[in-house]
Write a protein that holds these residues in place. Structure first.
Motif, short mmCIF file in Angstrom:
data_model
loop_
_atom_site.label_atom_id
_atom_site.label_comp_id
_atom_site.label_asym_id
_atom_site.label_seq_id
_atom_site.Cartn_x
_atom_site.Cartn_y
_atom_site.Cartn_z
N ARG A 193 1.26 6.29 12.32
CA ARG A 193 1.78 6.19 10.96
C ARG A 193 3.28 6.51 10.90
O ARG A 193 4.04 5.87 10.19
CB ARG A 193 1.02 7.15 10.03
N THR B 25 0.85 -1.18 0.00
CA THR B 25 0.00 0.00 0.00
C THR B 25 0.89 1.24 0.00
O THR B 25 2.06 1.17 0.38
CB THR B 25 -0.90 0.03 1.25
N SER C 251 -4.21 8.12 1.55
CA SER C 251 -3.80 6.73 1.75
C SER C 251 -4.57 6.08 2.89
O SER C 251 -5.20 6.76 3.70
CB SER C 251 -2.31 6.66 2.07
N GLY C 252 -4.42 4.78 2.93
CA GLY C 252 -4.97 4.01 4.04
C GLY C 252 -6.47 4.22 4.17
O GLY C 252 -7.16 4.55 3.21
N GLU D 290 -0.50 1.69 9.23
CA GLU D 290 -1.78 2.41 9.25
C GLU D 290 -2.28 2.55 10.68
O GLU D 290 -2.11 1.64 11.50
CB GLU D 290 -2.81 1.65 8.39
N THR E 295 -3.55 8.97 14.70
CA THR E 295 -3.27 8.40 13.39
C THR E 295 -1.85 8.75 12.94
O THR E 295 -1.07 7.89 12.52
CB THR E 295 -4.29 8.93 12.35
N GLU F 128 -0.55 11.14 2.39
CA GLU F 128 -0.99 10.63 3.70
C GLU F 128 -2.52 10.70 3.81
O GLU F 128 -3.16 9.79 4.32
CB GLU F 128 -0.37 11.46 4.84
N GLU G 4 -11.82 1.78 0.60
CA GLU G 4 -11.08 2.92 1.14
C GLU G 4 -10.30 3.70 0.08
O GLU G 4 -9.84 4.80 0.33
CB GLU G 4 -10.12 2.46 2.24
N THR G 5 -10.14 3.12 -1.11
CA THR G 5 -9.18 3.73 -2.03
C THR G 5 -9.75 4.87 -2.87
O THR G 5 -9.07 5.84 -3.14
CB THR G 5 -8.61 2.66 -3.00
N GLY H 40 -4.99 -1.43 -1.47
CA GLY H 40 -5.68 -1.09 -0.23
C GLY H 40 -6.91 -1.95 -0.05
O GLY H 40 -7.08 -2.97 -0.73
N LEU I 33 1.03 3.60 2.03
CA LEU I 33 1.59 3.88 3.35
C LEU I 33 2.80 3.01 3.64
O LEU I 33 3.78 3.46 4.23
CB LEU I 33 0.52 3.66 4.43
N GLU I 34 2.72 1.74 3.20
CA GLU I 34 3.86 0.84 3.38
C GLU I 34 5.05 1.35 2.58
O GLU I 34 6.20 1.30 3.03
CB GLU I 34 3.49 -0.58 2.95
#
Lengths: 313, 445
Positions: free
Chosen positions: A274, A154, A235-236, A281, A270, A232, A184-185, A180, A156-157
């Motif tokens: 993160r 993802t 994402s997630g 996440e 959050t 950010e 959520e995407t 994701g 975030l990763e």
């Protein structure tokens, strides 16, 4: 002699009911659901359907067994099921969906007394439970059908591991073409749902906007790079969490200022998770932690009754 | 525009269907029933007996004490029975039944009172039988106690009429604006300490606003304040705050901040009495609601039964499910169509069986609509939770802490609740139990 009804005032009533509110949430979630199915394929539909069906069935059977009045028609179980389904990646199996939905409805909601009595958001709690228990299979995300690379890292990763050069284009982030969970995407679909809920007065804009703004501002301050901060935000599970989970009535403060503090706290936690936590996440954890703090925030934010000098102790 | 944040934010339907309809006078009914308690305070004492001939405006019951009001015959005819009447609050009070001769002959002694100073003005108001016509029915003369003490510098005239359907005050501001001017001239003459007269009117009554602006155009002491059409603008504390910016402390009356509130129709009726000497014997009421096909404003003798009024207004009405004295937000329901119109009835709202159907209460979903809606910043859900506390002392302490006594039962919380929780009912129960608890404790001491 006419038979007249004698009852207490008020004798008229606003249109909104629990059922109509939940129906509005379902409608608001539909763009994200459709987007998820388009992006991730028919497996997304299967997951969502299994989650919704299991959630409704769990509540129905629980009420039947404990001889409580049926509450399935208020649609809140359907909302929980849909939210859980949308927050799972397509790598989830049918069993994950069933375990998650049963946990959300029976353990988190029904055992605490049913609708209105749970202290934590059922969908969020179930998602966190699955996330921790089955980290290997559904910890990250699945790639969309349109992704050039099939690896499911993802955004975030990627940021966390320093592989920012592999990040998708910003346009793809908006449209949802990134790894994701199902719902959520697609930022645009989620924002559409947000606008609908605000217009229908189901939620006020404060919680989602403050939550997202806090994440954005803190990310800018930490990274000194607005583009990364924008990633950010997109994402997630931030958008789906801020719009649909942090605005849950039952598990957030009842008053306006309380809701604002709640959103601020969600954003802060959050970002902390993160940037410095061991998980990529933190939205679900943030909401869950703030759920627990919510009664105290609510108490702090009670308004002073009109004509009273100060708070009585 | 106002310099401070206005209270009241609940959007309710308006249904002001009768705003353009001039009131029509109905023919005298065959019979009237005049309860001795048509006001807050002690019931009046009857001074007539069965068989007595009475005329319109003749005194038939005297005020019993200071907080009370006299009652006059509203039709000419014969007293047929010294009856009793079960009020909506559960009290049974004496009532006088008069059979009308249909002639409406006025009493011989009707003559304008001699008003030379404040004392004689108050005496005249006492004699007129006038009570707050907006709904509460507080004897008007008693409000003048504070004026007499010189504590009042502002009179707020309540023309908010924030309930759905009702337009009787809106009509009065158009049709009786001259009397309102005379009323204010009277007060100005005898109470020079009062510096300001503010009419508070909701923005949905443009015709009334225009008319009063025209009538008082040359009067610097009178201000017409247009209030937003958001419920409950007409409630005492809200009205005083939104017109003057003053905050009435919890548990106190408007006099505490130098204000007296008079309903606009009360003002017109007061002026009419000083001019003609005819006491309060008839009322203009709005008859409307979902079961009424041809709504009207009607002038009828006090004591007329709801049935007679409805028959006059609308023969084609639907079968009533619920009949309400007043508007649908705060009005109280009639248990029978034979109940009489009383002094403080400003409307009869008739709902169809479908609209009157009770809605089932479901679990609180903590949505916060009631908290947002409460114009006095109370937390309705907290009262409900407090009521569940088993220990009495603890329960009462909690209710006190949350300021339950401030609740004015405006109905906003129950109106907006999506789960149909009985919030107002809970609040009423809590208020009553706290009142009893406190008086019991006071006795023990």
């Amino acid at each position: 002699m006419e038979k007249l009804i004698v009852s207490s005032s008020p004798h008229i009533h606003a249109k909104a009911t629990t059922q109509s509110i939940m129906r509005d949430v379902l409608i608001a979630l539909s763009p994200a659901t459709v987007a998820g199915i388009v992006l991730f394929g028919w497996r997304a539909l299967l997951i969502v359907c299994v989650c919704v069906a299991t959630a409704i069935l769990s509540e129905f059977l629980f009420n039947l067994i404990v001889k409580k009045k049926q509450t399935v028609s208020d649609l809140s179980a359907a909302v929980t099921g849909l939210l859980l389904g949308l927050s799972l990646p397509t790598t989830a199996t049918v069993w994950h969906c069933i375990v998650g939905s049963v946990f959300a409805i029976i353990v988190v909601k029904c055992l605490f007394g049913g609708i209105g009595c749970n202290f934590a958001n059922p969908a969020v709690t179930a998602r966190v439970m699955l996330f921790i228990a089955f980290a290997g299979s559904i910890g990250g995300g699945a790639a969309t059908k349109f992704a050039e690379i099939t690896a499911g890292a993802t955004p975030l990763e990627l940021i966390k591991t320093g592989e920012s050069y592999k990040l998708p284009e910003l346009l793809d982030m908006f449209l949802g073409n990134r790894s994701g969970s199902i719902g959520e995407t697609c930022a645009i679909a989620l924002i559409l749902g947000f606008v609908y809920l605000v217009i229908r007065r189901v939620i006020s804009w404060h919680t989602p906007v403050i939550f997202v703004a806090t994440v954005f501002v803190l990310s800018v301050l930490i990274t000194n790079d607005p583009t990364v901060a924008l990633y950010e935000v997109l994402s997630g599970g931030l958008l789906i969490g801020a719009i649909f989970m942090a605005t849950d009535y039952v598990t957030t403060p009842i008053n306006k200022y309380g809701k604002m503090i709640f959103a601020l706290g969600c954003g802060l936690i959050t970002v902390l998770i993160r940037f410095w936590g061991s998980y990529p996440e933190g939205v679900s954890f943030a909401i869950l932690i703030m759920n627990i703090l919510s009664p105290y925030i609510e108490k702090l934010c009670t308004r002073i009754p009109f004509g009273k000098e100060k708070r009585t102790k | 525009m106002f310099g401070f944040k206005l209270l009241g934010n609940t959007r309710i339907p308006h249904h002001k269907n009768t705003a353009d309809m001039q009131p029509v006078r109905m023919a005298p009914p065959k019979e009237v029933l005049l309860p001795m308690a048509q006001h807050i305070g002690a019931p009046a004492t009857p001074i007539v007996k069965v068989g007595d001939e009475v005329k319109v405006g003749q005194l038939i019951a005297e005020a019993s004490g200071h907080v009370s009001a006299p009652i006059y015959a509203s039709v000419s005819g014969k007293v047929t029975k010294l009856d009793s009447y079960l009020r909506h609050d559960g009290r049974t009070v004496p009532a006088i039944r008069i059979e009308s001769d249909g002639l409406m002959t006025p009493a011989d002694n009707i003559a304008p009172p001699t008003v030379t100073d404040l004392d004689s003005l108050i005496e005249a108001i006492e004699a007129s039988g006038l009570v707050g016509l907006g709904g509460a029915g507080f004897p008007t003369a008693v409000k003048f106690d504070a004026i007499k003490e010189g504590k009042i510098d502002t009179v707020v005239l309540n023309g908010a009429e924030c309930e759905p359907y009702i337009t009787s005050d809106a009509r009065a501001m158009i049709d009786r604006s001259g009397l309102m001017r005379e009323g204010i001239e009277l007060l100005k003459k005898f109470v020079p300490e009062i510096k300001k007269y503010i009419f508070g009117i909701e923005s949905n009554k443009q015709a009334s606003i225009d008319e009063l602006k025209r009538v008082f155009a040359d009067d610097g002491a009178v201000e017409i304040k247009v209030l937003p059409s958001l419920y409950p603008q007409g409630a005492e504390k809200i009205l005083v705050h939104n017109t003057t910016g003053r905050v009435i402390p919890a548990g106190k009356l408007p006099a505490e901040v130098g204000v007296v509130i008079l309903n606009v129709t009360t003002l017109a009726t007061l002026a009419n009495y000083v001019k003609t000497g005819m006491p309060l014997v008839e009322k203009c009421i709005t008859v409307d609601g979902s079961a009424i096909k041809h709504p009207k404003n009607v002038i009828c003798p006090i004591g007329t039964s709801i049935r007679d009024v409805l028959d006059f207004v609308d023969g084609e009405r639907d079968e009533p499910g619920k009949v309400i004295f007043g508007g649908p937000m705060t009005g109280f329901p009639a248990y029978s169509l034979d109940e009489p119109i009383v002094k403080n009835t400003n409307a009869i709202t008739v709902l169809t069986k479908k609209d009157a159907k009770e809605r089932e209460a479901t679990a609180c979903i903590h949505c916060g609509r009631c908290v947002e809606a409460c114009p006095l910043n109370l937390v309705p859900t907290a009262f409900t939770k407090a009521l569940d506390i088993e220990n009495v002392d603890e329960r009462m302490a909690r209710l006190e802490e949350y300021s339950i006594m401030l609740c004015m039962e405006c109905g906003c919380c129950s109106f907006v609740c999506p789960a149909n929780r009985p919030l107002i009912q809970n609040n009423r129960m809590a208020k009553n139990s706290l009142r009893e608890y406190n008086s019991h404790r006071a006795k023990l001491k």
